[in-house]
Every structure is written in C-alpha cells, then in structure tokens.
Design a protein around this motif. Structure first.
Motif, PDB file in Angstrom:
ATOM      1  N   GLY A   1       0.775  -1.233   0.000  1.00 34.29           N
ATOM      2  CA  GLY A   1       0.000   0.000   0.000  1.00 34.29           C
ATOM      3  C   GLY A   1       0.804   1.280   0.000  1.00 34.29           C
ATOM      4  O   GLY A   1       0.236   2.367   0.102  1.00 34.29           O
ATOM      5  N   VAL A   2       2.126   1.192  -0.125  1.00 37.56           N
ATOM      6  CA  VAL A   2       3.003   2.363  -0.105  1.00 37.56           C
ATOM      7  C   VAL A   2       3.779   2.424  -1.419  1.00 37.56           C
ATOM      8  O   VAL A   2       4.364   1.425  -1.846  1.00 37.56           O
ATOM      9  CB  VAL A   2       3.984   2.310   1.091  1.00 37.56           C
ATOM     10  CG1 VAL A   2       4.930   3.498   1.080  1.00 37.56           C
ATOM     11  CG2 VAL A   2       3.218   2.226   2.403  1.00 37.56           C
ATOM     12  N   ALA A   3       3.788   3.609  -2.048  1.00 35.30           N
ATOM     13  CA  ALA A   3       4.503   3.778  -3.318  1.00 35.30           C
ATOM     14  C   ALA A   3       5.989   3.473  -3.158  1.00 35.30           C
ATOM     15  O   ALA A   3       6.606   3.883  -2.171  1.00 35.30           O
ATOM     16  CB  ALA A   3       4.332   5.205  -3.833  1.00 35.30           C
ATOM     17  N   LEU A   4       6.546   2.736  -4.120  1.00 37.11           N
ATOM     18  CA  LEU A   4       7.984   2.495  -4.143  1.00 37.11           C
ATOM     19  C   LEU A   4       8.634   3.666  -4.876  1.00 37.11           C
ATOM     20  O   LEU A   4       8.582   3.756  -6.105  1.00 37.11           O
ATOM     21  CB  LEU A   4       8.291   1.166  -4.838  1.00 37.11           C
ATOM     22  CG  LEU A   4       7.875  -0.079  -4.062  1.00 37.11           C
ATOM     23  CD1 LEU A   4       8.046  -1.334  -4.907  1.00 37.11           C
ATOM     24  CD2 LEU A   4       8.673  -0.194  -2.768  1.00 37.11           C
ATOM     25  N   ALA A   5       9.194   4.591  -4.088  1.00 35.82           N
ATOM     26  CA  ALA A   5       9.807   5.796  -4.650  1.00 35.82           C
ATOM     27  C   ALA A   5      10.871   5.407  -5.659  1.00 35.82           C
ATOM     28  O   ALA A   5      11.725   4.573  -5.380  1.00 35.82           O
ATOM     29  CB  ALA A   5      10.413   6.647  -3.538  1.00 35.82           C
ATOM     30  N   GLY A   6      10.778   5.979  -6.852  1.00 35.28           N
ATOM     31  CA  GLY A   6      11.720   5.689  -7.921  1.00 35.28           C
ATOM     32  C   GLY A   6      11.162   4.741  -8.966  1.00 35.28           C
ATOM     33  O   GLY A   6      11.772   4.540 -10.008  1.00 35.28           O
ATOM     34  N   SER A   7       9.983   4.164  -8.704  1.00 32.81           N
ATOM     35  CA  SER A   7       9.406   3.224  -9.673  1.00 32.81           C
ATOM     36  C   SER A   7       8.461   3.891 -10.667  1.00 32.81           C
ATOM     37  O   SER A   7       8.044   3.264 -11.634  1.00 32.81           O
ATOM     38  CB  SER A   7       8.650   2.102  -8.942  1.00 32.81           C
ATOM     39  OG  SER A   7       7.456   2.582  -8.337  1.00 32.81           O
ATOM     40  N   ARG A   8       8.130   5.151 -10.464  1.00 33.07           N
ATOM     41  CA  ARG A   8       7.129   5.842 -11.292  1.00 33.07           C
ATOM     42  C   ARG A   8       7.648   6.124 -12.704  1.00 33.07           C
ATOM     43  O   ARG A   8       8.783   6.562 -12.883  1.00 33.07           O
ATOM     44  CB  ARG A   8       6.716   7.150 -10.623  1.00 33.07           C
ATOM     45  CG  ARG A   8       5.537   7.838 -11.291  1.00 33.07           C
ATOM     46  CD  ARG A   8       5.027   8.997 -10.444  1.00 33.07           C
ATOM     47  NE  ARG A   8       4.539   8.543  -9.154  1.00 33.07           N
ATOM     48  CZ  ARG A   8       3.303   8.088  -8.932  1.00 33.07           C
ATOM     49  NH1 ARG A   8       2.441   8.027  -9.915  1.00 33.07           N
ATOM     50  NH2 ARG A   8       2.951   7.697  -7.726  1.00 33.07           N
ATOM     51  N   VAL A   9       6.795   5.833 -13.698  1.00 34.28           N
ATOM     52  CA  VAL A   9       7.097   6.137 -15.100  1.00 34.28           C
ATOM     53  C   VAL A   9       5.907   6.884 -15.700  1.00 34.28           C
ATOM     54  O   VAL A   9       4.818   6.913 -15.125  1.00 34.28           O
ATOM     55  CB  VAL A   9       7.390   4.863 -15.924  1.00 34.28           C
ATOM     56  CG1 VAL A   9       8.631   4.155 -15.389  1.00 34.28           C
ATOM     57  CG2 VAL A   9       6.202   3.938 -15.959  1.00 34.28           C
ATOM     58  N   ILE A  10       6.122   7.499 -16.870  1.00 31.80           N
ATOM     59  CA  ILE A  10       5.065   8.270 -17.530  1.00 31.80           C
ATOM     60  C   ILE A  10       5.066   7.957 -19.022  1.00 31.80           C
ATOM     61  O   ILE A  10       6.127   7.696 -19.603  1.00 31.80           O
ATOM     62  CB  ILE A  10       5.246   9.790 -17.285  1.00 31.80           C
ATOM     63  CG1 ILE A  10       4.022  10.566 -17.749  1.00 31.80           C
ATOM     64  CG2 ILE A  10       6.544  10.287 -17.889  1.00 31.80           C
ATOM     65  CD1 ILE A  10       3.991  12.016 -17.255  1.00 31.80           C
ATOM     66  N   ALA A  11       3.872   7.939 -19.596  1.00 30.32           N
ATOM     67  CA  ALA A  11       3.713   7.704 -21.038  1.00 30.32           C
ATOM     68  C   ALA A  11       2.490   8.473 -21.506  1.00 30.32           C
ATOM     69  O   ALA A  11       1.611   8.807 -20.720  1.00 30.32           O
ATOM     70  CB  ALA A  11       3.553   6.219 -21.334  1.00 30.32           C
ATOM     71  N   THR A  12       2.430   8.743 -22.796  1.00 34.84           N
ATOM     72  CA  THR A  12       1.279   9.430 -23.371  1.00 34.84           C
ATOM     73  C   THR A  12       0.264   8.397 -23.847  1.00 34.84           C
ATOM     74  O   THR A  12       0.609   7.482 -24.583  1.00 34.84           O
ATOM     75  CB  THR A  12       1.704  10.312 -24.556  1.00 34.84           C
ATOM     76  OG1 THR A  12       2.683  11.239 -24.089  1.00 34.84           O
ATOM     77  CG2 THR A  12       0.519  11.064 -25.134  1.00 34.84           C
ATOM     78  N   ALA A  13      -0.969   8.539 -23.380  1.00 37.86           N
ATOM     79  CA  ALA A  13      -2.072   7.700 -23.843  1.00 37.86           C
ATOM     80  C   ALA A  13      -2.859   8.505 -24.865  1.00 37.86           C
ATOM     81  O   ALA A  13      -3.350   9.593 -24.571  1.00 37.86           O
ATOM     82  CB  ALA A  13      -2.962   7.285 -22.684  1.00 37.86           C
ATOM     83  N   VAL A  14      -2.971   7.969 -26.087  1.00 35.84           N
ATOM     84  CA  VAL A  14      -3.595   8.663 -27.208  1.00 35.84           C
ATOM     85  C   VAL A  14      -4.831   7.882 -27.628  1.00 35.84           C
ATOM     86  O   VAL A  14      -4.818   6.656 -27.680  1.00 35.84           O
ATOM     87  CB  VAL A  14      -2.604   8.764 -28.392  1.00 35.84           C
ATOM     88  CG1 VAL A  14      -3.233   9.442 -29.593  1.00 35.84           C
ATOM     89  CG2 VAL A  14      -1.335   9.487 -27.958  1.00 35.84           C
ATOM     90  N   SER A  15      -5.892   8.602 -27.952  1.00 39.13           N
ATOM     91  CA  SER A  15      -7.103   7.960 -28.456  1.00 39.13           C
ATOM     92  C   SER A  15      -6.820   7.295 -29.798  1.00 39.13           C
ATOM     93  O   SER A  15      -6.255   7.909 -30.697  1.00 39.13           O
ATOM     94  CB  SER A  15      -8.214   9.006 -28.601  1.00 39.13           C
ATOM     95  OG  SER A  15      -9.392   8.400 -29.061  1.00 39.13           O
ATOM     96  N   GLY A  16      -7.189   6.008 -29.915  1.00 36.08           N
ATOM     97  CA  GLY A  16      -7.015   5.284 -31.173  1.00 36.08           C
ATOM     98  C   GLY A  16      -5.622   4.745 -31.436  1.00 36.08           C
ATOM     99  O   GLY A  16      -5.373   4.167 -32.479  1.00 36.08           O
TER     100      GLY A  16
END
Length: 187
Positions: A127-142
């Motif tokens: 239940g606790v975020a693992l600091a350093g594991s976060r990633v980001i990406a763009t979600a595009v329709s279609g």
C-alpha cells in the motif's frame, strides 16, 4: 583413517554440506557468516497477465490521484506467490525467506476517447509507493502505446505488490494487455 584436512581432499572424497540429506529439491545452503547457515529456496518467481483484448480491454477510470489497477491477473509459472483479488488485484509473496526481488510490469495502453493524457504508473508495496518506480507515457485515443515499469525491492512473507496509476486529467485508460513479473533470490 589418517587425519586429513578437508582442503586436501580430492574430488571423489568431497561430500555434501551439513544437512543436505534433509534439504528440499531446489534449495541452496546460505552461510550466515558465523560458521553455520540454512537451506533455503534458490529463487522465487511469478508472472501475472491480463487476457489480451483490443476489442474489450480492461478500462480504468483514471484520476489525477493514484488509484490501483484492478484487472483480473492470471498467474503463470508461479513459485512462491499467490494472486489476490480482494480488495483489489495484487500479487502476494508467500515464501518464508526474505528475497531481493526484481519487479517488471509491461502494459499496452490507450486513451479511450478525447484528448491525449500523460499517464503515470508506479509500483506499490503493501500500500506504499515504491519511490523511484514511477514512469510516464502518453495515452492517445485510437493508438496503442507500451509502457514498462521496473524496480528492485525486498519482499518478506505476506508482502504484496500492486500497480497504481494517475493522469494529468481524468480519463478512461484502456489496457489491451499487461504482464507483471516478479523474480527473487534469497537476501
């Protein structure tokens, strides 16, 4: 028999470590640094996947705050873990020994409709975020895009791993596929 140091024994006279006769298959002896040790599983692993579907993907109502992904994971090639569905999707470690674990999650995502969104994924442990594991990406329709989350942590009996997500604005994010892998060795 003459007194002979173990270091002077040749191959046909070498013997198994203490306790080998009662060790289970797949266990290795790990010294504790004080002249003794224990037999323990040489590794633990599990894979969990979402059923692949672009026509009827897992849809997640994503907000600007972290929320847990809650699809049905199908476990494969499992040694030492269980899939838990309540209160949400998670993989729980069931082994007795602590392990150093490598986590990998790969997901195919798209925005259900509307403007593109910046979607973040992160691993949570107990239940606790693992600091350093976060990633980001763009979600595009279609359009389908792949995003991978990877991280190392330690796991003890009953620890569990979940994947959380959020976006820069509320949206429905579709997941056509996903795979969560955990591999670990005694720590």
């Amino acid at each position: 028999m003459a007194n002979v140091n173990h270091s002077a024994l040749s191959d046909p006279y070498l013997h198994e470590p203490k306790g080998a006769s009662t060790a289970n298959a797949g266990e290795v002896y790990i010294a504790n640094g004080a002249g003794s040790g224990n037999w323990t599983q040489n590794h633990r692993h599990v894979g969990g996947h979402l059923t692949f579907s672009t026509g009827s993907p897992y849809s997640h109502s994503t907000t600007t705050s972290d929320t847990v992904l809650n699809p049905t994971f199908i476990l494969v090639d499992n040694k030492g873990f269980s899939g838990v569905a309540s209160p949400n999707a998670r993989i729980q470690y069931d082994g007795a020994e602590d392990i150093s674990a490598a986590l990998t999650g790969t997901f195919s995502i798209q925005q259900a409709s509307g403007t593109s969104r910046q979607v973040e994924l992160a691993f949570y442990k107990n239940g606790v975020a693992l600091a350093g594991s976060r990633v980001i990406a763009t979600a595009v329709s279609g359009e389908w895009h792949q995003v991978t989350v990877a991280f190392n942590t330690t796991l003890a009996a009953n620890d569990y791993i979940e994947v959380f997500t959020k976006a820069d604005s509320a949206a429905t994010i579709n997941y056509a596929s996903g795979y969560l892998r955990i591999t670990g060795v005694p720590s």
